[in-house]
Design an enzyme around this catalytic site. Structure first.
Site, PDB file in Angstrom:
ATOM      1  CB  CYS A  65      -6.523  -0.404   4.877  1.00 33.49           C
ATOM      2  SG  CYS A  65      -4.840  -1.050   4.993  1.00 33.49           S
ATOM      3  CG  HIS A  81      -1.956  -1.039   1.205  1.00 36.15           C
ATOM      4  ND1 HIS A  81      -3.081  -0.952   1.982  1.00 36.15           N
ATOM      5  CD2 HIS A  81      -2.078  -2.197   0.508  1.00 36.15           C
ATOM      6  CE1 HIS A  81      -3.853  -1.999   1.768  1.00 36.15           C
ATOM      7  NE2 HIS A  81      -3.256  -2.776   0.876  1.00 36.15           N
ATOM      8  CD  GLU A 123      -1.950   4.397   3.067  1.00 38.24           C
ATOM      9  OE1 GLU A 123      -3.069   4.929   3.095  1.00 38.24           O
ATOM     10  OE2 GLU A 123      -1.691   3.386   2.363  1.00 38.24           O
TER      11      GLU A 123
END
Length: 166
Positions: free
Chosen positions: A84, A54, A56
């Protein structure tokens, strides 16, 4: 701190992910109005699809490679999509205290978790959440992604239906 200016930089990462055929999410980490590192979503196309890379997580891994020691509590994370649960946990564990995001993730967003119900490590994290910065721009990119029939990642999901309705 100029949230829209930095979110625009995160959006540039999301646009680069989209240009590469990936799910369009971008993230940057900022310290004292200075860009530290960035990340964009990978692993959503090709033979090696995964749920680990992801935007991040990529940015946090790059932060770990920076030689200069910066207090994580002084870093602000900008993401074009609400982190998430996996990313939210990693952000908390990293010590970052401020998360700024553009669009809510109605399917998997983690920032609405009631941390007061969790163990002390999370309950005492002291996270500040700033939503909806450049929401329209990020939503437009997500909508474009989901309207393209060639993009199959999360196709026909709650997230795709939400993004298309924005």
């Amino acid at each position: 701190m100029d949230y829209p200016r930095f979110m625009e930089t995160a959006l540039d990462q999301a646009r680069a992910a989209y240009a590469a055929g990936e799910f369009p999410v971008g993230c940057i980490l900022v310290h004292q109005d200075r860009l530290l590192t960035s990340g964009r979503r990978t692993g959503t196309v090709g033979e090696k699809i995964n749920e680990v890379d992801h935007a991040e997580m990529v940015a946090l891994r790059r932060l770990a490679e920076i030689e200069t020691k910066i207090a994580p509590k002084d870093i602000t994370l900008f993401s074009t999509l609400e982190p998430c649960l996996m990313c939210y946990g990693a952000i908390i564990l990293s010590g970052i205290k401020t998360i700024v995001y553009a669009v809510e993730d109605v399917m998997g967003g983690g920032t609405s978790c009631d941390l007061s119900q969790l163990k002390p490590l999370y309950r005492q994290a002291g996270i500040s959440i700033v939503p909806n910065i450049l929401r329209t721009d990020s939503a437009k990119l997500l909508k474009t992604y989901f309207q393209n029939p060639e993009n199959t990642y999360w196709k026909d999901s709650l997230l795709s239906r939400h993004a298309i309705s924005l």
